[in-house]
Design a protein around this motif. Structure first.
Motif, PDB file in Angstrom:
ATOM      1  N   SER A  34       1.066   5.205 -14.205  1.00 34.73           N
ATOM      2  CA  SER A  34       0.583   6.393 -13.640  1.00 34.73           C
ATOM      3  C   SER A  34       1.902   6.588 -12.809  1.00 34.73           C
ATOM      4  O   SER A  34       2.633   8.435 -13.248  1.00 34.73           O
ATOM      5  CB  SER A  34       0.199   6.963 -12.343  1.00 34.73           C
ATOM      6  N   GLY A  35       2.852   6.626 -13.416  1.00 30.81           N
ATOM      7  CA  GLY A  35       4.619   6.546 -12.389  1.00 30.81           C
ATOM      8  C   GLY A  35       4.589   6.607 -11.053  1.00 30.81           C
ATOM      9  O   GLY A  35       5.630   6.716 -10.607  1.00 30.81           O
ATOM     10  N   VAL A  36       2.826   6.423 -10.275  1.00 30.49           N
ATOM     11  CA  VAL A  36       2.944   6.434  -8.971  1.00 30.49           C
ATOM     12  C   VAL A  36       4.097   4.987  -8.417  1.00 30.49           C
ATOM     13  O   VAL A  36       2.989   4.012  -9.295  1.00 30.49           O
ATOM     14  CB  VAL A  36       1.547   6.624  -8.529  1.00 30.49           C
ATOM     15  N   LYS A  37       4.764   5.385  -7.410  1.00 30.93           N
ATOM     16  CA  LYS A  37       4.802   3.109  -7.103  1.00 30.93           C
ATOM     17  C   LYS A  37       4.151   2.988  -6.420  1.00 30.93           C
ATOM     18  O   LYS A  37       3.218   3.022  -5.576  1.00 30.93           O
ATOM     19  CB  LYS A  37       6.288   3.633  -6.109  1.00 30.93           C
ATOM     20  N   GLN A  38       4.054   1.576  -7.083  1.00 29.95           N
ATOM     21  CA  GLN A  38       2.865   0.590  -6.304  1.00 29.95           C
ATOM     22  C   GLN A  38       2.300   0.978  -4.668  1.00 29.95           C
ATOM     23  O   GLN A  38       1.744   1.387  -4.105  1.00 29.95           O
ATOM     24  CB  GLN A  38       3.048  -0.681  -5.826  1.00 29.95           C
ATOM     25  N   PRO A  39       4.300   0.815  -3.301  1.00 28.51           N
ATOM     26  CA  PRO A  39       4.139   1.143  -2.062  1.00 28.51           C
ATOM     27  C   PRO A  39       3.721   2.354  -1.895  1.00 28.51           C
ATOM     28  O   PRO A  39       2.604   2.134  -1.175  1.00 28.51           O
ATOM     29  CB  PRO A  39       4.845   0.797  -2.160  1.00 28.51           C
ATOM     30  N   VAL A  40       3.534   3.167  -2.960  1.00 30.86           N
ATOM     31  CA  VAL A  40       2.840   4.790  -2.152  1.00 30.86           C
ATOM     32  C   VAL A  40       1.759   4.409  -2.336  1.00 30.86           C
ATOM     33  O   VAL A  40       0.245   5.159  -1.529  1.00 30.86           O
ATOM     34  CB  VAL A  40       3.805   5.718  -3.309  1.00 30.86           C
ATOM     35  N   ILE A  41       0.789   3.246  -3.879  1.00 31.60           N
ATOM     36  CA  ILE A  41      -0.386   3.754  -3.741  1.00 31.60           C
ATOM     37  C   ILE A  41      -0.908   3.174  -2.548  1.00 31.60           C
ATOM     38  O   ILE A  41      -1.870   3.325  -2.149  1.00 31.60           O
ATOM     39  CB  ILE A  41      -0.430   2.950  -5.415  1.00 31.60           C
ATOM     40  N   ALA A  42      -0.298   2.104  -2.089  1.00 30.25           N
ATOM     41  CA  ALA A  42      -0.659   0.533  -0.993  1.00 30.25           C
ATOM     42  C   ALA A  42      -0.531   2.139   0.526  1.00 30.25           C
ATOM     43  O   ALA A  42      -2.202   1.684   0.634  1.00 30.25           O
ATOM     44  CB  ALA A  42      -0.068  -0.052  -1.346  1.00 30.25           C
ATOM     45  N   ARG A  43      -0.090   2.426   0.047  1.00 30.60           N
ATOM     46  CA  ARG A  43      -0.134   2.999   1.467  1.00 30.60           C
ATOM     47  C   ARG A  43      -1.466   4.446   1.610  1.00 30.60           C
ATOM     48  O   ARG A  43      -1.960   4.797   2.550  1.00 30.60           O
ATOM     49  CB  ARG A  43       1.573   4.268   1.924  1.00 30.60           C
ATOM     50  N   MET A  44      -1.179   5.483   0.249  1.00 25.97           N
ATOM     51  CA  MET A  44      -2.338   5.901   0.298  1.00 25.97           C
ATOM     52  C   MET A  44      -4.054   5.125   0.638  1.00 25.97           C
ATOM     53  O   MET A  44      -4.576   5.317   0.957  1.00 25.97           O
ATOM     54  CB  MET A  44      -2.370   6.737  -1.088  1.00 25.97           C
ATOM     55  N   GLU A  45      -4.150   3.786  -0.109  1.00 22.31           N
ATOM     56  CA  GLU A  45      -4.994   3.052  -0.072  1.00 22.31           C
ATOM     57  C   GLU A  45      -5.104   2.609   1.388  1.00 22.31           C
ATOM     58  O   GLU A  45      -6.637   3.118   1.717  1.00 22.31           O
ATOM     59  CB  GLU A  45      -4.958   2.635  -0.718  1.00 22.31           C
ATOM     60  N   LYS A  46      -4.571   2.450   1.960  1.00 22.56           N
ATOM     61  CA  LYS A  46      -4.937   2.008   3.375  1.00 22.56           C
ATOM     62  C   LYS A  46      -5.062   3.542   4.295  1.00 22.56           C
ATOM     63  O   LYS A  46      -5.616   3.474   5.298  1.00 22.56           O
ATOM     64  CB  LYS A  46      -3.580   1.338   3.768  1.00 22.56           C
TER      65      LYS A  46
ATOM     66  N   ARG B 173     -10.224   2.131  -9.792  1.00 24.31           N
ATOM     67  CA  ARG B 173      -9.045   1.189 -10.073  1.00 24.31           C
ATOM     68  C   ARG B 173      -9.453  -0.339 -10.115  1.00 24.31           C
ATOM     69  O   ARG B 173      -9.509  -1.087 -10.884  1.00 24.31           O
ATOM     70  CB  ARG B 173      -7.723   0.740  -8.990  1.00 24.31           C
ATOM     71  N   GLN B 174     -10.348  -0.344  -9.233  1.00 26.43           N
ATOM     72  CA  GLN B 174     -11.294  -1.964  -8.934  1.00 26.43           C
ATOM     73  C   GLN B 174     -12.233  -2.143  -9.901  1.00 26.43           C
ATOM     74  O   GLN B 174     -12.313  -3.345 -10.511  1.00 26.43           O
ATOM     75  CB  GLN B 174     -11.523  -1.760  -7.561  1.00 26.43           C
ATOM     76  N   GLU B 175     -13.427  -1.480  -9.867  1.00 24.13           N
ATOM     77  CA  GLU B 175     -14.095  -1.092 -11.213  1.00 24.13           C
ATOM     78  C   GLU B 175     -13.880  -1.400 -12.544  1.00 24.13           C
ATOM     79  O   GLU B 175     -13.528  -2.748 -13.242  1.00 24.13           O
ATOM     80  CB  GLU B 175     -14.641   0.033 -10.759  1.00 24.13           C
ATOM     81  N   GLN B 176     -12.645  -1.443 -13.067  1.00 30.60           N
ATOM     82  CA  GLN B 176     -12.097  -1.342 -13.856  1.00 30.60           C
ATOM     83  C   GLN B 176     -10.396  -3.072 -14.084  1.00 30.60           C
ATOM     84  O   GLN B 176     -10.388  -2.781 -14.961  1.00 30.60           O
ATOM     85  CB  GLN B 176     -10.919  -0.161 -14.697  1.00 30.60           C
ATOM     86  N   GLY B 177     -10.556  -3.740 -12.637  1.00 33.93           N
ATOM     87  CA  GLY B 177     -10.092  -4.533 -12.958  1.00 33.93           C
ATOM     88  C   GLY B 177      -8.416  -4.474 -12.925  1.00 33.93           C
ATOM     89  O   GLY B 177      -7.472  -5.044 -13.420  1.00 33.93           O
ATOM     90  N   ILE B 178      -7.916  -3.027 -12.293  1.00 36.52           N
ATOM     91  CA  ILE B 178      -6.474  -2.543 -12.919  1.00 36.52           C
ATOM     92  C   ILE B 178      -6.367  -3.295 -11.564  1.00 36.52           C
ATOM     93  O   ILE B 178      -6.746  -2.934  -9.734  1.00 36.52           O
ATOM     94  CB  ILE B 178      -6.198  -1.503 -12.646  1.00 36.52           C
ATOM     95  N   SER B 179      -4.987  -3.631 -10.813  1.00 38.25           N
ATOM     96  CA  SER B 179      -4.034  -3.940 -10.061  1.00 38.25           C
ATOM     97  C   SER B 179      -3.417  -2.459  -9.368  1.00 38.25           C
ATOM     98  O   SER B 179      -2.878  -1.717 -10.127  1.00 38.25           O
ATOM     99  CB  SER B 179      -2.884  -5.068  -9.987  1.00 38.25           C
ATOM    100  N   GLN B 180      -2.910  -2.854  -8.307  1.00 32.06           N
ATOM    101  CA  GLN B 180      -2.130  -1.402  -8.064  1.00 32.06           C
ATOM    102  C   GLN B 180      -0.769  -1.347  -8.536  1.00 32.06           C
ATOM    103  O   GLN B 180      -0.312  -0.127  -9.239  1.00 32.06           O
ATOM    104  CB  GLN B 180      -1.547  -1.817  -6.515  1.00 32.06           C
ATOM    105  N   LYS B 181      -0.124  -2.837  -9.111  1.00 37.28           N
ATOM    106  CA  LYS B 181       0.865  -2.236  -9.886  1.00 37.28           C
ATOM    107  C   LYS B 181       0.888  -1.871 -11.366  1.00 37.28           C
ATOM    108  O   LYS B 181       1.571  -1.297 -11.667  1.00 37.28           O
ATOM    109  CB  LYS B 181       1.683  -4.206 -10.016  1.00 37.28           C
ATOM    110  N   GLN B 182      -0.292  -2.855 -12.067  1.00 36.40           N
ATOM    111  CA  GLN B 182      -0.669  -2.088 -13.426  1.00 36.40           C
ATOM    112  C   GLN B 182      -0.839  -0.434 -12.629  1.00 36.40           C
ATOM    113  O   GLN B 182      -0.560   0.272 -14.002  1.00 36.40           O
ATOM    114  CB  GLN B 182      -1.748  -2.502 -13.894  1.00 36.40           C
ATOM    115  N   LEU B 183      -1.928  -0.196 -12.251  1.00 35.22           N
ATOM    116  CA  LEU B 183      -1.923   1.576 -12.114  1.00 35.22           C
ATOM    117  C   LEU B 183      -0.688   1.960 -11.641  1.00 35.22           C
ATOM    118  O   LEU B 183      -0.291   3.430 -12.514  1.00 35.22           O
ATOM    119  CB  LEU B 183      -2.724   1.905 -10.857  1.00 35.22           C
ATOM    120  N   GLU B 184       0.647   1.609 -10.858  1.00 31.91           N
ATOM    121  CA  GLU B 184       2.077   1.483 -10.438  1.00 31.91           C
ATOM    122  C   GLU B 184       2.322   3.009 -12.358  1.00 31.91           C
ATOM    123  O   GLU B 184       2.973   3.158 -12.557  1.00 31.91           O
ATOM    124  CB  GLU B 184       2.935   1.268 -10.386  1.00 31.91           C
ATOM    125  N   GLU B 185       2.481   0.522 -13.456  1.00 33.17           N
ATOM    126  CA  GLU B 185       2.833   1.624 -14.617  1.00 33.17           C
ATOM    127  C   GLU B 185       2.145   2.093 -15.097  1.00 33.17           C
ATOM    128  O   GLU B 185       2.683   3.251 -16.490  1.00 33.17           O
ATOM    129  CB  GLU B 185       2.580  -0.271 -15.643  1.00 33.17           C
TER     130      GLU B 185
END
Length: 96
Positions: A55-67, A41-53
């Motif tokens: 993938s369909g996975v909500k940004q808070p879920v991505i944030a909790r997973m990454e933490k 995600r970081q190498e491609q310059g994609i934010s968590q919000k963009q990844l949400e859009e």
């Protein structure tokens, strides 16, 4: 006062006392998979919000997973990997 048996010991020693080898392997694998998702995600310059859009996975879920606050289900991991151009492969575990 109870003596602190952890003091002066490495994390690997403490971890071996607290967890089974299977739990350690599972944890290491989970950390590695999540680490690869974060790296891609970081190498491609994609934010968590963009990844949400994407993938369909909500940004808070991505944030909790990454933490490391949650252990994602397999379908969540697959949904995140695809837009990052990644896949999951089942391979033999190498012995240390």
């Amino acid at each position: 006062m109870k003596e602190n048996y952890v003091l002066g010991r490495s994390w690997d020693e403490v971890r071996a006392d607290l967890f089974t080898p299977e739990e350690i392997t599972e944890s290491d694998l989970r950390v590695a998979v999540i680490g690869e998702i974060i790296k891609a995600r970081q190498e491609q310059g994609i934010s968590q919000k963009q990844l949400e859009e994407m993938s369909g996975v909500k940004q808070p879920v991505i944030a909790r997973m990454e933490k490391g606050a949650t252990s994602p289900q397999l379908d969540t991991i697959l949904k995140l990997l695809f837009p990052l151009g990644k896949t999951l492969a089942v391979v033999p575990i190498s012995k240390k």
